[in-house]
Design an enzyme around this catalytic site. Structure first.
Site, PDB file in Angstrom:
ATOM      1  N   SER A   7       6.770   2.038 -19.861  1.00 25.18           N
ATOM      2  CA  SER A   7       6.259   1.696 -18.514  1.00 25.18           C
ATOM      3  C   SER A   7       4.825   1.908 -18.594  1.00 25.18           C
ATOM      4  O   SER A   7       4.498   2.885 -18.541  1.00 25.18           O
ATOM      5  CB  SER A   7       7.025   2.363 -17.289  1.00 25.18           C
ATOM      6  OG  SER A   7       6.394   1.780 -16.108  1.00 25.18           O
ATOM      7  N   HIS A  32       6.828  -2.336 -20.981  1.00 27.57           N
ATOM      8  CA  HIS A  32       7.607  -2.573 -19.390  1.00 27.57           C
ATOM      9  C   HIS A  32       6.355  -2.662 -18.518  1.00 27.57           C
ATOM     10  O   HIS A  32       5.611  -1.762 -18.093  1.00 27.57           O
ATOM     11  CB  HIS A  32       8.716  -1.467 -19.180  1.00 27.57           C
ATOM     12  CG  HIS A  32       9.401  -1.535 -17.923  1.00 27.57           C
ATOM     13  ND1 HIS A  32      10.465  -2.695 -17.734  1.00 27.57           N
ATOM     14  CD2 HIS A  32       9.336  -1.224 -16.712  1.00 27.57           C
ATOM     15  CE1 HIS A  32      10.939  -2.402 -16.644  1.00 27.57           C
ATOM     16  NE2 HIS A  32      10.095  -1.799 -15.914  1.00 27.57           N
ATOM     17  N   ASP A  34       5.432  -3.145 -14.621  1.00 29.14           N
ATOM     18  CA  ASP A  34       5.840  -2.978 -13.401  1.00 29.14           C
ATOM     19  C   ASP A  34       4.984  -3.613 -12.204  1.00 29.14           C
ATOM     20  O   ASP A  34       4.080  -3.183 -12.093  1.00 29.14           O
ATOM     21  CB  ASP A  34       6.048  -1.496 -13.007  1.00 29.14           C
ATOM     22  CG  ASP A  34       7.243  -0.949 -13.497  1.00 29.14           C
ATOM     23  OD1 ASP A  34       8.344  -1.277 -13.505  1.00 29.14           O
ATOM     24  OD2 ASP A  34       7.188   0.067 -14.110  1.00 29.14           O
ATOM     25  N   MET A  36       4.562  -4.681  -8.423  1.00 31.57           N
ATOM     26  CA  MET A  36       4.784  -4.337  -7.043  1.00 31.57           C
ATOM     27  C   MET A  36       4.039  -5.081  -6.283  1.00 31.57           C
ATOM     28  O   MET A  36       2.964  -4.909  -6.326  1.00 31.57           O
ATOM     29  CB  MET A  36       4.821  -2.869  -6.993  1.00 31.57           C
ATOM     30  CG  MET A  36       5.529  -2.007  -8.115  1.00 31.57           C
ATOM     31  SD  MET A  36       5.360  -0.202  -7.736  1.00 31.57           S
ATOM     32  CE  MET A  36       6.414   0.517  -9.175  1.00 31.57           C
ATOM     33  N   HIS A  66       8.755  -6.434 -15.087  1.00 32.33           N
ATOM     34  CA  HIS A  66       9.735  -6.106 -13.927  1.00 32.33           C
ATOM     35  C   HIS A  66       9.151  -6.459 -12.653  1.00 32.33           C
ATOM     36  O   HIS A  66       8.266  -5.805 -12.317  1.00 32.33           O
ATOM     37  CB  HIS A  66      10.128  -4.509 -14.130  1.00 32.33           C
ATOM     38  CG  HIS A  66      11.208  -4.116 -13.090  1.00 32.33           C
ATOM     39  ND1 HIS A  66      11.079  -2.678 -12.995  1.00 32.33           N
ATOM     40  CD2 HIS A  66      11.731  -4.674 -11.721  1.00 32.33           C
ATOM     41  CE1 HIS A  66      12.189  -2.549 -11.796  1.00 32.33           C
ATOM     42  NE2 HIS A  66      12.462  -3.660 -11.547  1.00 32.33           N
ATOM     43  N   MET A  68       9.151  -6.424  -8.752  1.00 30.07           N
ATOM     44  CA  MET A  68       9.658  -5.732  -7.456  1.00 30.07           C
ATOM     45  C   MET A  68       8.863  -6.376  -6.556  1.00 30.07           C
ATOM     46  O   MET A  68       7.949  -5.913  -6.136  1.00 30.07           O
ATOM     47  CB  MET A  68       9.031  -4.255  -7.646  1.00 30.07           C
ATOM     48  CG  MET A  68      10.110  -3.662  -8.448  1.00 30.07           C
ATOM     49  SD  MET A  68       9.571  -2.108  -9.143  1.00 30.07           S
ATOM     50  CE  MET A  68       8.626  -2.209 -10.429  1.00 30.07           C
ATOM     51  N   MET A 137      18.403   0.267 -11.834  1.00 27.23           N
ATOM     52  CA  MET A 137      17.655   0.994 -11.353  1.00 27.23           C
ATOM     53  C   MET A 137      18.091   2.621 -11.130  1.00 27.23           C
ATOM     54  O   MET A 137      19.173   2.589 -10.526  1.00 27.23           O
ATOM     55  CB  MET A 137      17.001   0.818  -9.913  1.00 27.23           C
ATOM     56  CG  MET A 137      15.918  -0.346  -9.953  1.00 27.23           C
ATOM     57  SD  MET A 137      14.584  -0.363 -11.133  1.00 27.23           S
ATOM     58  CE  MET A 137      13.776   1.182 -10.854  1.00 27.23           C
ATOM     59  N   ASP A 171      16.117   2.428 -15.735  1.00 29.26           N
ATOM     60  CA  ASP A 171      14.664   2.621 -15.394  1.00 29.26           C
ATOM     61  C   ASP A 171      14.685   3.628 -14.015  1.00 29.26           C
ATOM     62  O   ASP A 171      15.155   3.355 -13.136  1.00 29.26           O
ATOM     63  CB  ASP A 171      14.180   1.042 -15.029  1.00 29.26           C
ATOM     64  CG  ASP A 171      12.787   1.065 -14.714  1.00 29.26           C
ATOM     65  OD1 ASP A 171      12.045   2.095 -14.955  1.00 29.26           O
ATOM     66  OD2 ASP A 171      12.533   0.133 -14.187  1.00 29.26           O
TER      67      ASP A 171
HETATM   68  C1  DX5 Z   1       9.766   2.249 -10.784  1.00 32.98           C
HETATM   69  C2  DX5 Z   1       9.572   1.622 -12.110  1.00 32.98           C
HETATM   70  C3  DX5 Z   1       9.696   2.287 -13.291  1.00 32.98           C
HETATM   71  C4  DX5 Z   1       8.786   3.644 -13.452  1.00 32.98           C
HETATM   72  C5  DX5 Z   1       9.474   4.596 -14.411  1.00 32.98           C
HETATM   73  O1  DX5 Z   1       9.799   1.709  -9.463  1.00 32.98           O
HETATM   74  O2  DX5 Z   1      10.439   0.575 -11.845  1.00 32.98           O
HETATM   75  O3  DX5 Z   1       9.430   1.462 -14.291  1.00 32.98           O
HETATM   76  O4  DX5 Z   1       7.600   3.353 -14.126  1.00 32.98           O
HETATM   77  O5  DX5 Z   1       8.784   5.675 -14.232  1.00 32.98           O
HETATM   78  P1  DX5 Z   1       9.580   7.150 -14.608  1.00 32.98           P
HETATM   79  O6  DX5 Z   1       9.923   6.875 -16.065  1.00 32.98           O
HETATM   80  O7  DX5 Z   1       8.478   8.267 -14.604  1.00 32.98           O
HETATM   81  O8  DX5 Z   1      10.581   7.390 -13.896  1.00 32.98           O
HETATM   82 ZN    ZN Z   2      10.408  -0.996 -13.952  1.00 35.36          ZN
END
Ligand code: DX5
Ligand code: ZN
Length: 214
Positions: A7, A32, A34, A36, A66, A68, A137, A171
């Site tokens: 990530s 990956h 992310d 948001m 991903h 969100m 998740m 994740d």
């Molecule tokens: C959280 C993200 C994850 C995050 C995971 O909302 O979707 O992808 O980066 O990070 P770690 O592995 O540190 O929990």
């Molecule tokens: Zn993620």
């Protein structure tokens, strides 16, 4: 085969390219990304420009995006044009999830649905035929570095019991130890932020996690 994804949320933003190269050298399969929106989750991360920049620098590296965010339909085509090889949306968003998943697949890339800890497997039963991957998740989405929730493991088992044969990705709080539980429950793709980016020897973490699939 276990897919390992790093990530970029855990990377040093001013040195993201160097961090990605380090991950690639450590044997990480995919990135990956992310995204948001500070609304669906209480945090703001990256936009589509990050996808494009990563694609330019690492054209052959698979990008798993991903989303969100509410209304991902407004951004999906841009992420695909910018280099996403897979796009995952959340089951909990407003709007027609089935239609959006169909649209992603029509574009010729992998479509995924993600479930927050409070959403059970039954809630996405009808979506499974439309998904190449399900992202379970194992923390509340929004932040890296949180603690793995082992009580999500029955959800993974339930999805396999429903006959789901696509990828099940986990994740949140995944490391070489928690990965054992996830793989034993039926997961075959592991997203790792902190456990890889902050590791002294990320190649050893990748190797240990890959071995869980042997
Ligand atoms: C959280 C993200 C994850 C995050 C995971 O909302 O979707 O992808 O980066 O990070 P770690 O592995 O540190 O929990
Ligand atoms: Zn993620």
């Amino acid at each position: 085969m276990i897919e390992i994804l790093s990530s970029i949320l855990a990377s040093d933003v001013l040195n993201m390219g160097a961090d990605v190269r380090r991950m690639q050298e450590a044997g990480v399969d995919s990135l990956h990304v992310d995204i948001m929106d500070a609304h669906f989750v209480p945090n703001l991360s990256f936009g589509p420009a990050v996808s494009a920049a990563l694609k330019k620098e690492f054209p052959c590296y698979h990008q798993d995006v991903h989303l969100m965010m509410d209304h991902p339909e407004n951004y999906i085509d841009t992420f695909i044009a910018n280099g996403a090889g897979a796009v995952t949306i959340h089951a909990e968003i407003p709007g027609n999830v089935q239609e959006i998943l169909g649209h992603i697949r029509e574009k010729g890339i992998k479509a995924g649905v993600s479930v927050k800890p409070g959403t059970d497997a039954e809630a996405i039963r009808d979506l499974l035929p439309l998904c190449d991957l399900v992202l379970v998740m194992t923390v509340e989405p929004g932040f890296g570095g949180q603690k793995f929730m082992p009580d999500m493991m029955p959800k993974i088992r339930a999805l396999r019991e429903m006959g789901y044969q696509g990828q099940i990705m986990v994740d949140g709080g995944i490391n070489a130890e928690t990965a054992k539980e996830a793989v034993a429950a039926g997961a075959d793709a592991l997203v790792m932020g902190t456990a890889l980016l902050k590791a002294e020897d990320p190649a050893a973490v990748v190797k240990a996690c890959k071995a869980l699939g042997d």
